[in-house]
Write a protein that holds these residues in place. Structure first.
Motif, PDB file in Angstrom:
ATOM      1  N   LEU A  92      16.783   2.690   6.123  1.00 57.85           N
ATOM      2  CA  LEU A  92      16.232   1.639   6.984  1.00 57.85           C
ATOM      3  C   LEU A  92      14.855   1.259   6.463  1.00 57.85           C
ATOM      4  N   LEU A  93      14.729   0.023   6.000  1.00 56.44           N
ATOM      5  CA  LEU A  93      13.460  -0.483   5.482  1.00 56.44           C
ATOM      6  C   LEU A  93      12.832  -1.396   6.527  1.00 56.44           C
ATOM      7  N   VAL A  94      11.611  -1.066   6.918  1.00 54.86           N
ATOM      8  CA  VAL A  94      10.883  -1.797   7.955  1.00 54.86           C
ATOM      9  C   VAL A  94       9.715  -2.517   7.290  1.00 54.86           C
ATOM     10  N   PHE A  95       9.578  -3.823   7.574  1.00 57.12           N
ATOM     11  CA  PHE A  95       8.616  -4.663   6.872  1.00 57.12           C
ATOM     12  C   PHE A  95       7.490  -5.118   7.807  1.00 57.12           C
ATOM     13  N   PRO A  96       6.321  -5.434   7.239  1.00 55.74           N
ATOM     14  CA  PRO A  96       5.191  -5.852   8.082  1.00 55.74           C
ATOM     15  C   PRO A  96       5.294  -7.274   8.610  1.00 55.74           C
ATOM     16  N   GLY A 151       5.556   6.393   6.224  1.00 50.59           N
ATOM     17  CA  GLY A 151       4.984   5.172   5.676  1.00 50.59           C
ATOM     18  C   GLY A 151       3.495   5.125   5.974  1.00 50.59           C
ATOM     19  N   GLU A 152       2.772   4.095   5.540  1.00 51.83           N
ATOM     20  CA  GLU A 152       3.288   2.999   4.755  1.00 51.83           C
ATOM     21  C   GLU A 152       3.470   3.446   3.301  1.00 51.83           C
ATOM     22  N   MET A 153       4.464   2.863   2.609  1.00 54.53           N
ATOM     23  CA  MET A 153       4.759   3.295   1.239  1.00 54.53           C
ATOM     24  C   MET A 153       5.344   2.146   0.429  1.00 54.53           C
ATOM     25  N   THR A 191      -5.560  -3.045   4.688  1.00 51.21           N
ATOM     26  CA  THR A 191      -5.507  -4.429   5.131  1.00 51.21           C
ATOM     27  C   THR A 191      -4.968  -4.463   6.563  1.00 51.21           C
ATOM     28  N   GLU A 192      -4.927  -5.655   7.124  1.00 56.83           N
ATOM     29  CA  GLU A 192      -4.400  -5.792   8.482  1.00 56.83           C
ATOM     30  C   GLU A 192      -2.951  -5.324   8.553  1.00 56.83           C
ATOM     31  N   ASP A 193      -2.142  -5.695   7.546  1.00 52.00           N
ATOM     32  CA  ASP A 193      -0.736  -5.295   7.556  1.00 52.00           C
ATOM     33  C   ASP A 193      -0.562  -3.793   7.408  1.00 52.00           C
ATOM     34  N   THR A 194      -1.341  -3.169   6.525  1.00 51.08           N
ATOM     35  CA  THR A 194      -1.193  -1.721   6.344  1.00 51.08           C
ATOM     36  C   THR A 194      -1.649  -0.956   7.575  1.00 51.08           C
ATOM     37  N   ARG A 195      -2.684  -1.466   8.227  1.00 49.63           N
ATOM     38  CA  ARG A 195      -3.170  -0.781   9.445  1.00 49.63           C
ATOM     39  C   ARG A 195      -2.130  -0.845  10.554  1.00 49.63           C
ATOM     40  N   LYS A 196      -1.481  -1.991  10.700  1.00 45.86           N
ATOM     41  CA  LYS A 196      -0.498  -2.073  11.781  1.00 45.86           C
ATOM     42  C   LYS A 196       0.724  -1.208  11.484  1.00 45.86           C
ATOM     43  N   SER A 229       0.845  -1.199   0.000  1.00 44.44           N
ATOM     44  CA  SER A 229       0.000   0.000   0.000  1.00 44.44           C
ATOM     45  C   SER A 229       0.876   1.242   0.000  1.00 44.44           C
ATOM     46  N   ASN A 230       0.429   2.278  -0.713  1.00 43.60           N
ATOM     47  CA  ASN A 230       1.202   3.510  -0.812  1.00 43.60           C
ATOM     48  C   ASN A 230       0.415   4.661  -0.202  1.00 43.60           C
ATOM     49  N   PHE A 231       0.710   4.972   1.052  1.00 39.29           N
ATOM     50  CA  PHE A 231       0.051   6.067   1.777  1.00 39.29           C
ATOM     51  C   PHE A 231      -1.473   5.937   1.726  1.00 39.29           C
TER      52      PHE A 231
END
Length: 458
Positions: A389-393, A361-363, A337-342, A330-332
């Motif tokens: 620094l890239l942070v992943f769901p 983020g999210e981006m 989804t559950e991952d984008t919300r968290k 998801s881009n801003f």
């Protein structure tokens, strides 16, 4: 003893031993021509290199055996990667002394660092780490003390005064392997050994371990057996007893099992909820940090916020200002989804707890790495420039991305750096090289230095 141009005999005299590196040194200093003294400097450098201990990178150039100076090894192989580090500086210095250098190299140490990048691509980003650890003598214990990579790394760590290694292993095996690999360090003289089969501290180690795990399903009999057979537990117990400042393990066995042992014995840093793993990829295009690449499979928003803060603080240890991006499909807000919300919730938590961290983020991944791309979607983004620094769901997303990027860019992996431990403790992967072991030991030692300063400053 013979020297010949034929490749089917030892000690082949090959012109590629010297010519590429003579020209490198001559060009770097702007030499007007090649003098006899410059040629002699190259010859002396080659002769001296044959007498040096062969590190792991160089050993790969020699095939299965590690050469030791003698009748079968008077001249280095043309494929020895250390040739550039020895010949080019010697030639450049000879040119300066002869007065034929139009651009004399004034800072030879800096020049060596530039050349070193051709051999060890981690040299530049690791420089602040090694500088912090220089001569501090913190003790780092290695659970896999009999492994060739650890033995080679130990010699480098001692020579560069990064830390004092302690090896878990059988002394007789360690001694025989040191001799086989042509290494000059010796147990009991240059480093300590913890012998799982016969160490006078065995009962004390068992008692210390059982005190940690006695109410976690481990019986006294099991504790005694584990202390004879599990080198990770031995190393972790040494740290808790104050006999070592940090530990390195993971060259054999599964990553989660090592993390479990560290969790039971060393435990979490006060105030930290869960471990996380930070990985660094170093490529020609630059360096990037990835979290969490090995530990948390499906972290919550609170977990992501915590690991991001821990990772940002660790990145500063490299002398780098962290710029974090929470990456997603998801881009801003383009998907919900559950991952984008968290990720969105994690962003809010980080901004509240650590407003000093530059993050957004999210981006999409391309938006994280390109400001022009990001500006088309979110001109008011709080992230500037390129994220480092890239942070992943999820763990899947982080680990898959790490390994795909590493392979595509032929990048060097440093890590994983275990975040959130009560004392510095790191679990390596079985594919790590001896240089990777050196890098991680230096990171552990740097963490010890910082911890000591924090205690000193209250």
């Amino acid at each position: 003893m013979i020297c010949t141009g034929r490749s089917d005999y030892p000690n082949q005299v090959n012109n590629v031993l010297c010519f590429p590196f003579i020209f490198r040194g001559a060009l770097d200093c702007g030499a007007t021509h090649i003098t006899e003294k410059m040629k002699m400097a190259a010859v002396d450098a080659i002769a001296a290199l044959a007498r040096e201990n062969v590190n792991e990178v160089a050993a790969k150039a020699y095939g299965s055996g590690t050469p030791i100076f003698g009748p079968q090894y008077l001249i280095p192989t043309p494929f020895d990667p250390r040739l550039i580090l020895k010949i080019a500086p010697a030639v450049a210095e000879a040119a300066r002394q002869e007065g034929v250098a139009t651009r004399p190299i004034e800072d030879m140490n800096q020049y060596m660092e530039q050349l070193n990048r051709f051999v060890f691509r981690s040299g530049l980003i690791m420089k602040p780490i090694f500088k912090v650890t220089q001569g501090t003598d913190h003790k780092v214990i290695f659970a896999d003390g009999e492994d060739e990579r650890v033995l080679r790394a130990s010699q480098v760590l001692l020579e560069d005064r990064v830390c004092q290694p302690i090896l878990v292993g059988r002394p007789s095996v360690i001694e025989s392997r040191l001799e086989r690999f042509g290494l000059s360090i010796a147990p009991g003289k240059d480093f300590q050994v913890v012998d799982p089969t016969d160490d006078p501290r065995y009962r004390d180690y068992v008692d210390a371990y059982f005190a940690k795990v006695g109410r976690k399903g481990i019986s006294p009999d099991s504790a005694r057996t584990i202390m004879r057979t599990n080198s990770t537990v031995i190393a972790a117990t040494a740290v808790t007893r104050g006999e070592a400042d940090a530990m390195i393990c993971g060259l054999e066995g599964r990553f989660p099992h090592h993390v479990r042992d560290i969790s039971q014995v060393i435990g979490l840093e006060p105030g930290v909820r869960r471990f996380a793993a930070l990985s660094v990829l170093i490529a020609q295009q630059g360096s990037k940090f990835f979290v969490d690449t090995y530990v948390q499979r499906n972290p919550s928003a609170d977990d992501i916020a915590e690991m991001t803060i821990l990772a940002a603080d660790e990145i500063k240890r490299f002398g780098i200002e962290p710029k974090a991006a929470l990456v997603s499909h998801s881009n801003f807000g383009s998907d919900d989804t559950e991952d984008t919300r968290k990720l969105r919730n994690a962003l809010g938590i980080i901004r509240e707890q650590r407003p000093d961290i530059e993050i957004d983020g999210e981006m999409h991944g391309d938006a994280a790495l390109n400001q022009a791309t990001r500006d088309r979607t979110m001109p008011a983004s709080t992230l500037t420039g390129e994220a480092n620094l890239l942070v992943f769901p999820t763990l899947d997303a982080a680990n898959i991305t790490l390994n795909v990027v590493k392979t595509m860019l032929d990048a060097l992996h440093v890590g994983p750096i275990l975040l959130g431990t009560n004392s510095p403790a790191h679990v390596l992967t079985p594919s790590v090289t001896s240089r990777g072991v050196v890098n991680m030991a230096a990171i552990a030692a740097a963490q010890c230095v910082q911890n000591a300063k924090q205690i000193e400053n209250g």
